[in-house]
Design a protein around this motif. Structure first.
Motif, PDB file in Angstrom:
ATOM      1  N   CYS A 292       4.181   2.891 -15.954  1.00 40.54           N
ATOM      2  CA  CYS A 292       5.266   3.383 -15.100  1.00 40.54           C
ATOM      3  C   CYS A 292       6.164   2.195 -14.777  1.00 40.54           C
ATOM      4  O   CYS A 292       5.772   1.291 -14.017  1.00 40.54           O
ATOM      5  N   GLY A 293       7.352   2.176 -15.375  1.00 41.01           N
ATOM      6  CA  GLY A 293       8.351   1.148 -15.058  1.00 41.01           C
ATOM      7  C   GLY A 293       9.101   1.649 -13.837  1.00 41.01           C
ATOM      8  O   GLY A 293       9.816   2.652 -13.912  1.00 41.01           O
ATOM      9  N   MET A 294       8.923   1.011 -12.698  1.00 39.92           N
ATOM     10  CA  MET A 294       9.436   1.521 -11.428  1.00 39.92           C
ATOM     11  C   MET A 294      10.552   0.642 -10.884  1.00 39.92           C
ATOM     12  O   MET A 294      10.570  -0.568 -11.117  1.00 39.92           O
ATOM     13  N   MET A 295      11.464   1.270 -10.135  1.00 39.94           N
ATOM     14  CA  MET A 295      12.418   0.516  -9.326  1.00 39.94           C
ATOM     15  C   MET A 295      12.082   0.835  -7.865  1.00 39.94           C
ATOM     16  O   MET A 295      11.995   2.018  -7.488  1.00 39.94           O
ATOM     17  N   LEU A 296      11.860  -0.215  -7.087  1.00 40.61           N
ATOM     18  CA  LEU A 296      11.554  -0.013  -5.669  1.00 40.61           C
ATOM     19  C   LEU A 296      12.892   0.023  -4.934  1.00 40.61           C
ATOM     20  O   LEU A 296      13.484  -1.015  -4.647  1.00 40.61           O
ATOM     21  N   THR A 297      13.408   1.227  -4.720  1.00 43.30           N
ATOM     22  CA  THR A 297      14.750   1.372  -4.136  1.00 43.30           C
ATOM     23  C   THR A 297      14.636   1.599  -2.628  1.00 43.30           C
ATOM     24  O   THR A 297      13.541   1.834  -2.104  1.00 43.30           O
TER      25      THR A 297
ATOM     26  N   GLU B 213       0.822  -1.223   0.000  1.00 45.04           N
ATOM     27  CA  GLU B 213       0.000   0.000   0.000  1.00 45.04           C
ATOM     28  C   GLU B 213       0.848   1.263   0.000  1.00 45.04           C
ATOM     29  O   GLU B 213       0.543   2.236  -0.681  1.00 45.04           O
ATOM     30  N   SER B 214       1.944   1.251   0.789  1.00 43.10           N
ATOM     31  CA  SER B 214       2.725   2.497   0.887  1.00 43.10           C
ATOM     32  C   SER B 214       3.468   2.758  -0.422  1.00 43.10           C
ATOM     33  O   SER B 214       3.540   3.911  -0.888  1.00 43.10           O
ATOM     34  N   GLU B 215       3.999   1.693  -1.069  1.00 44.78           N
ATOM     35  CA  GLU B 215       4.678   1.899  -2.361  1.00 44.78           C
ATOM     36  C   GLU B 215       3.675   2.427  -3.393  1.00 44.78           C
ATOM     37  O   GLU B 215       3.960   3.344  -4.144  1.00 44.78           O
ATOM     38  N   MET B 216       2.459   1.820  -3.403  1.00 48.12           N
ATOM     39  CA  MET B 216       1.471   2.259  -4.392  1.00 48.12           C
ATOM     40  C   MET B 216       1.049   3.711  -4.132  1.00 48.12           C
ATOM     41  O   MET B 216       0.898   4.492  -5.072  1.00 48.12           O
ATOM     42  N   ALA B 217       0.905   4.071  -2.856  1.00 49.00           N
ATOM     43  CA  ALA B 217       0.525   5.461  -2.538  1.00 49.00           C
ATOM     44  C   ALA B 217       1.605   6.416  -3.053  1.00 49.00           C
ATOM     45  O   ALA B 217       1.306   7.482  -3.627  1.00 49.00           O
ATOM     46  N   ALA B 218       2.882   6.021  -2.883  1.00 47.86           N
ATOM     47  CA  ALA B 218       3.982   6.889  -3.347  1.00 47.86           C
ATOM     48  C   ALA B 218       3.987   6.974  -4.872  1.00 47.86           C
ATOM     49  O   ALA B 218       4.208   8.054  -5.443  1.00 47.86           O
ATOM     50  N   ILE B 219       3.748   5.856  -5.537  1.00 51.84           N
ATOM     51  CA  ILE B 219       3.757   5.861  -7.014  1.00 51.84           C
ATOM     52  C   ILE B 219       2.620   6.749  -7.536  1.00 51.84           C
ATOM     53  O   ILE B 219       2.792   7.520  -8.478  1.00 51.84           O
ATOM     54  N   LYS B 220       1.466   6.673  -6.868  1.00 50.06           N
ATOM     55  CA  LYS B 220       0.342   7.511  -7.311  1.00 50.06           C
ATOM     56  C   LYS B 220       0.664   8.994  -7.139  1.00 50.06           C
ATOM     57  O   LYS B 220       0.502   9.784  -8.055  1.00 50.06           O
ATOM     58  N   SER B 221       1.126   9.355  -5.919  1.00 52.22           N
ATOM     59  CA  SER B 221       1.265  10.795  -5.663  1.00 52.22           C
ATOM     60  C   SER B 221       2.514  11.385  -6.304  1.00 52.22           C
ATOM     61  O   SER B 221       2.486  12.511  -6.791  1.00 52.22           O
ATOM     62  N   SER B 222       3.620  10.616  -6.345  1.00 58.49           N
ATOM     63  CA  SER B 222       4.849  11.263  -6.832  1.00 58.49           C
ATOM     64  C   SER B 222       5.125  10.971  -8.301  1.00 58.49           C
ATOM     65  O   SER B 222       6.032  11.560  -8.878  1.00 58.49           O
ATOM     66  N   VAL B 223       4.331  10.093  -8.907  1.00 51.74           N
ATOM     67  CA  VAL B 223       4.562   9.794 -10.323  1.00 51.74           C
ATOM     68  C   VAL B 223       3.283  10.024 -11.138  1.00 51.74           C
ATOM     69  O   VAL B 223       3.204  10.955 -11.954  1.00 51.74           O
ATOM     70  N   ILE B 224       2.269   9.184 -10.921  1.00 48.48           N
ATOM     71  CA  ILE B 224       1.099   9.203 -11.823  1.00 48.48           C
ATOM     72  C   ILE B 224       0.401  10.568 -11.799  1.00 48.48           C
ATOM     73  O   ILE B 224       0.146  11.169 -12.849  1.00 48.48           O
ATOM     74  N   GLU B 225       0.110  11.051 -10.604  1.00 48.57           N
ATOM     75  CA  GLU B 225      -0.640  12.318 -10.531  1.00 48.57           C
ATOM     76  C   GLU B 225       0.199  13.481 -11.055  1.00 48.57           C
ATOM     77  O   GLU B 225      -0.326  14.399 -11.689  1.00 48.57           O
TER      78      GLU B 225
END
Ligand code: GLY
Length: 432
Positions: A271-276, A240-252
């Motif tokens: 969105c090709g993401m690296m979970l760093t 959930e926390s990774e998805m929340a970050a991807i939504k707010s800092s990338v998709i939106e």
């Protein structure tokens, strides 16, 4: 409703399959392949033959066109169709630059503070400057051809010598033609990769279950980069926390920034993401569904894909009610000998006829020849196994069982698709 799907690979087969779940839909596919022919009427036009596709849409009274691959987006199919009042799923040419130019995408991310690796870009004319930079750099580094290269334009280089060899291929041998005359040199990011698809109309969006691709040709992530050798969804590595970050800092940010810059993005933002260890960062954007992730992800969708694609094309995603099931799905790609460097073709494929409730064979590079189905591409088929119980391990077993019944000369596939996720399931005690 009459729908045209543009493209002819495994992703398009999965799109045709999912669109056909709706009642009363007649699906066409241009150019399609031997597997798609069983579910849609094939149209003998290349996917970037925009003017003939437009004429077909007019003559055949198509209500919605769905673009699968990137090439037609790069040549402006959406711009042309929309200028003639046709409903089409996908971004316009300027928005598709998020995929068609790696330099553009990196500069866009920098302008809008979208998390990604540090980078520099160089043109073929700046070769000496680039060589000096590579001699003083820390390794590993990532080298990316600027333009479209069928998923093969990215190399991880371990030393200046490696990097110079790669530049020779791009700047001198010109293996990707003009697409390799500009390069991005990027810091290497360590972590787990994830592919996240946001379906947007330029304002609202829905996110499909996150997936993971397997880009290298060999088991254990060894060998050359490919277009993708297998995928699973949902990936348990995106919580959930990774998805929340991807939504707010990338998709939106992409949705608002592309609108602010005058080229609103509609379609599928990949969105090709690296979970760093510093949080999710963008590896790359694509302007379309991923292949082979789509062959896994669409098995998790319970609401209508057709309604979602139409909502994106008609700018009504805000009223779409996304419904997902709790299955897990794994797609394994079987390729032709020599892929990704070259590939054999014309090999007869046997074992395709079996029917099953839990597995599907999506054709990537196949064609009909003399009444037989033969290979015609580097990636030949993708076998997707789905476990309604939500276990990646079980879904992979279903897919591998089905794959073992299929044969052609020179067939190869990876044996570890989904393994990292099933190891995690085992650790959490979810695998049986
Ligand atoms: N699976 C990688 C891609 O679609 O580009």
């Amino acid at each position: 409703m009459r729908v045209l799907v543009v493209g002819g690979g495994g992703r398009e087969h999965a799109l045709v399959d999912a669109i056909s779940r709706d009642q009363g839909v007649k699906v066409f596919c241009a150019p399609g392949n031997a597997g798609i022919a069983a579910q849609a009427e094939l149209v003998n036009l290349n996917s970037d033959d925009v003017l003939h596709l437009l004429r077909f849409v007019d003559d055949s009274k198509i209500d919605l066109t769905v673009v699968g691959p990137e090439q037609p987006l790069a040549v402006g199919i959406v711009d042309t169709f929309e200028s003639k009042g046709k409903k089409i799923f996908g971004p316009r040419k300027l928005a598709a630059r998020l995929e068609t130019s790696k330099v553009f995408a990196k500069e866009f991310m920098k302008r809008w503070k979208i998390p990604t690796a540090e980078f520099r870009s160089f043109t073929i004319q700046q070769r000496e400057e680039l060589l000096a930079y590579l001699n003083g750099a820390k390794y590993p580094l990532v080298l990316k051809a600027d333009g479209l290269a069928a998923g093969k334009g990215v190399s991880i280089v371990e030393s200046a010598k490696d990097a110079e060899g790669e530049l020779e291929r791009l700047f001198v041998k010109k293996i990707f033609g003009g697409a390799g005359e500009r390069v991005v040199v990027e810091d290497f990011m360590a972590g787990v990769e994830a592919s996240v698809f946001a379906i947007t109309d330029g304002k609202d969006y829905v996110v499909l279950p996150p997936a993971q691709d397997h880009k290298r040709a060999g088991d254990g992530d060894t060998g050359k980069n490919t277009g993708g050798m297998g995928a699973f969804a949902p990936t348990p590595f995106v919580g959930e926390s990774e998805m929340a970050a991807i939504k707010s800092s990338v998709i939106e940010k992409v949705i608002s920034a592309t609108a602010a810059e005058g080229f609103p993005f509609k379609g599928c933002l990949y969105c090709g993401m690296m979970l760093t260890s510093d949080g999710p960062k963008v590896v790359e954007f694509n302007a379309r569904f991923g292949d082979p992730e789509t062959q896994a992800v669409l098995q998790l969708l319970d609401s209508s894909l057709l309604e979602l694609l139409e909502a994106s094309a008609s700018r009504k995603v805000g009223s779409y009610n996304l419904k997902l099931n709790s299955s897990a799905s794994v797609c394994i790609i079987a390729a032709s000998k020599g892929y990704p460097d070259y590939h054999e073709s014309g090999k007869e494929i046997s074992g395709l006829e079996m029917k099953s409730d839990t597995s599907k064979v999506f054709h990537s590079g196949t064609k009909l020849s003399g009444g037989k189905i033969v290979t015609s591409g580097g990636r030949v088929i993708g076998v997707t196994g789905t476990d309604p119980g939500g276990r990646i391990k079980k879904a992979a077993e279903i897919a591998y069982d089905r794959l073992r019944g299929i044969r052609y000369d020179g067939m190869f596939y990876r044996h570890d698709i989904g393994k990292k996720a099933s190891d995690l399931e085992a650790m959490k005690g979810q695998s049986s």
